[in-house]
Design a protein around this motif. Structure first.
Motif, short mmCIF file in Angstrom:
data_model
loop_
_atom_site.label_atom_id
_atom_site.label_comp_id
_atom_site.label_asym_id
_atom_site.label_seq_id
_atom_site.Cartn_x
_atom_site.Cartn_y
_atom_site.Cartn_z
N LEU A 52 -8.08 10.41 24.52
CA LEU A 52 -9.17 10.25 25.94
C LEU A 52 -9.49 11.47 26.63
CD1 LEU A 52 -10.83 8.23 27.51
CD2 LEU A 52 -8.70 8.08 28.98
N PHE A 53 -8.48 12.14 26.89
CA PHE A 53 -8.53 13.29 27.70
C PHE A 53 -8.94 14.73 26.79
CE2 PHE A 53 -7.01 11.02 30.78
CZ PHE A 53 -6.71 11.47 32.12
N ILE A 58 -5.59 20.77 27.69
CA ILE A 58 -4.61 19.64 27.96
C ILE A 58 -3.43 19.82 27.15
CG2 ILE A 58 -6.11 18.46 26.30
CD1 ILE A 58 -5.36 15.73 27.78
N ARG A 59 -2.49 19.42 27.66
CA ARG A 59 -1.01 19.56 27.34
C ARG A 59 -0.20 18.44 28.17
NH1 ARG A 59 -0.47 25.29 29.98
NH2 ARG A 59 0.33 24.41 31.94
N SER A 60 1.01 18.19 27.15
CA SER A 60 1.93 17.38 27.85
C SER A 60 2.75 18.51 28.86
CB SER A 60 2.87 16.88 27.07
OG SER A 60 4.22 16.31 27.43
N ASP A 61 3.13 17.87 30.14
CA ASP A 61 4.16 18.73 31.01
C ASP A 61 5.42 18.25 30.88
OD1 ASP A 61 3.90 16.17 32.10
OD2 ASP A 61 3.69 16.87 34.21
N SER A 62 5.63 17.49 29.66
CA SER A 62 7.24 16.93 29.40
C SER A 62 7.32 17.57 27.86
CB SER A 62 7.16 15.47 29.23
OG SER A 62 7.01 14.94 30.34
N GLY A 83 -2.84 18.56 23.72
CA GLY A 83 -3.27 17.32 23.36
C GLY A 83 -3.64 17.17 22.03
N LYS A 84 -4.31 18.00 21.27
CA LYS A 84 -4.66 17.81 19.89
C LYS A 84 -3.46 17.30 18.97
CE LYS A 84 -7.59 19.80 16.28
NZ LYS A 84 -8.69 20.76 15.85
N PRO A 169 -11.57 15.79 35.16
CA PRO A 169 -10.90 16.03 33.82
C PRO A 169 -10.85 15.06 33.09
CG PRO A 169 -9.78 17.24 35.96
CD PRO A 169 -10.84 16.31 36.54
N GLN A 170 -10.80 13.68 33.79
CA GLN A 170 -10.76 12.47 32.81
C GLN A 170 -11.95 12.33 32.15
OE1 GLN A 170 -9.13 9.25 34.93
NE2 GLN A 170 -9.81 7.62 33.50
#
Length: 500
Positions: A52-53, A58-62, A83-84, A169-170
């Protein structure tokens, strides 16, 4: 492959994001052979949040060693992924185990009504503008925790006055060209921390404007120990060791922060000062008004946030917004305004990175025998089942660790309950709390953070209690043990098929 045209299943999973795909794997590997299930996905793609984002960077912060699936370990050396890459990982994992063949795309769940007469869920689903009906014995809600359709309202005075581009951002337009633009990112959370260095590649200048600072932890994409594991050990062993190393390190750091907040502040302050360019003062930009991990910790891989500040193409401002003008932002404090002339005028674009609107079950209207259920008035049983709602699990991950850890603890406990019910010959189970006990129970929030977007959602999220199976989940180790060996009858009422 023959198209699945059934409408009745043993289990219906809602959502084809990381929670739903993980839940599907547990259903098809831990429930008896022949258990039928389907995944209802409102959108037309696998990946949930990560599909979606679309905002830059965009990335994970975990870390992906714990955010990834335990049944298909993340095998790249970098721990923080974009994210990709996460979407590709989820899609490949689903295809590897045939889970993708169980997904019904563009099937949005509107209502879910439990009917005691036949002890089944009756679901109203919208598909391509038409309504369809599905039934199932069990419902597994892997819908995430926020509203996909509507962002959190940005309470920014005078925002309507701005003549430039405003974007959340969403809902980032994939064709948005911000080359050479002067941008202000309003916010200080993980999204803002990610956007600052990413936008700087094309923008003329990017300012992160924060009302109050967040704690920021810089982590290497791959530590020397990670590299050593990958070099010395076979992949099957290295990935397991990396997962447990990252899991333990995160657990240890969180508990250190909560037990020794003053020491944790000092450690984070020292790390931040070492990486900040001399042109950027530590105070007030990196002094949050709360203790570490009272809000979610922000992460930047390889210090990219600090490198962006050092480049001169980005800056940071701290203050409260008085009003937004046609081409700039005025702060309430004249001294703060004077220190940040870049935001006063000439601004081309404002990004409102102010958080997400929390929403349980994707907005599905839930009822039991026709009576509407208000989740905000109910307690949560062992972190996954809603008081008075039969045969349904709701995935709510951790705030202090990778979401997938909590999602898997939920799926493990869910499948164990289903198997227990089959062995006992019962058709339904419902979390039950007598009024006398509910009235004396100390009400606690499900998400133990004091972030603004969490506080605004107190009325829509279920509550947790101070004792018994109603206590909030907080530790993966405890929850994993509980899912495998803990009591699964306390607080549950069971009903046999003959009682229907």
């Amino acid at each position: 492959m023959e198209k699945d045209t059934r409408s009745d299943y043993d289990v219906i999973i809602v959502g084809a994001g990381i929670s739903g795909i993980n839940g599907a794997y547990r259903v098809q590997t831990q429930l008896p052979e022949g258990t039928s299930y389907a995944i209802l996905e409102a959108r037309d793609a696998i990946g949930g949040t990560w599909d979606l984002f679309k905002y830059p960077g965009i990335r994970s912060d975990s870390d992906l060693h714990t955010f990834g699936f335990p049944w298909r370990p993340w095998n790249e050396q970098r721990a923080i992924a974009d994210g990709k890459s996460i979407v590709n990982y989820i899609r490949e994992s689903a295809a590897m185990y045939g889970i993708d063949q169980k997904i019904k795309f563009r099937h949005k769940l509107l209502t879910a009504d439990w009917r005691s007469e036949n002890q089944r869920w009756h679901l109203t689903v919208e598909h391509n503008g038409e309504k369809k009906t599905f039934t199932s014995r069990f419902l597994f809600m892997g819908t995430g925790y926020y509203d996909y359709q509507e962002p959190l309202d940005a309470t920014i005075p005078g925002l309507q006055n701005f003549k430039g581009t405003i974007v959340h951002p969403q809902f980032w337009p994939e064709d948005l060209d911000y080359t050479g633009k002067k941008i202000v990112v309003v916010g200080s959370g993980a999204t803002a921390i990610t956007l600052l260095p990413s936008l700087a590649d094309k923008a003329s200048h990017v300012v992160m404007l924060q009302r109050s600072p967040s704690y920021l932890l810089s982590l290497p994409s791959a530590t020397p120990l990670d590299k050593l594991f990958n070099w010395l050990l076979p992949p099957s062993i290295a990935t397991k060791l990396l997962r447990w190393r990252w899991l333990f390190a995160g657990w240890l750091f969180f508990n250190f922060c909560r037990a020794f907040p003053r020491a944790a502040r000092s450690v984070l302050r020292l790390q931040t000062k070492r990486q900040l360019p001399k042109s950027v003062p530590h105070d007030p930009h990196f002094v949050p008004p709360y203790n570490p991990w009272e809000q979610r910790m922000c992460v930047c891989p390889d210090g990219d946030f600090y490198k962006a500040l050092a480049s001169g193409k980005t800056s940071i401002a701290t203050g409260h917004i008085k009003t937004v003008t046609a081409d700039g932002i005025q702060l309430t404090d004249p001294a703060a305004q004077k220190l940040n002339p870049r935001i006063t005028s000439g601004v081309d674009m404002i990004v409102t990175a102010t958080g997400l609107k929390i929403l349980l079950a994707g907005g599905t209207r839930i009822s039991v025998d026709g009576r509407p259920v208000d989740p905000g008035t109910k307690f949560l049983w062992k972190g996954l089942m809603l008081q008075d709602v039969p045969n349904a699990a709701f995935v709510i991950g951790y705030t202090n660790a990778s979401w997938t850890l909590g999602a898997d603890a939920t799926a493990q406990l869910f499948t164990r309950i289903v198997n227990f019910m089959a062995s006992e010959g019962v058709a339904s189970c419902v979390p039950t709390l007598p009024d006398s006990e509910a009235n004396s129970m100390e009400k606690r929030p499900t998400l133990n953070l004091n972030s603004t977007y969490v506080k605004k959602a107190m009325d829509v999220l279920p509550m947790t209690g101070d004792r018994g199976p109603w206590v909030a989940r907080s530790s993966y180790y405890r929850d994993f043990w509980n899912a495998k060996f803990g009591d699964i009858t306390d607080g549950l009422a069971f009903r046999s098929a003959a009682e229907a």
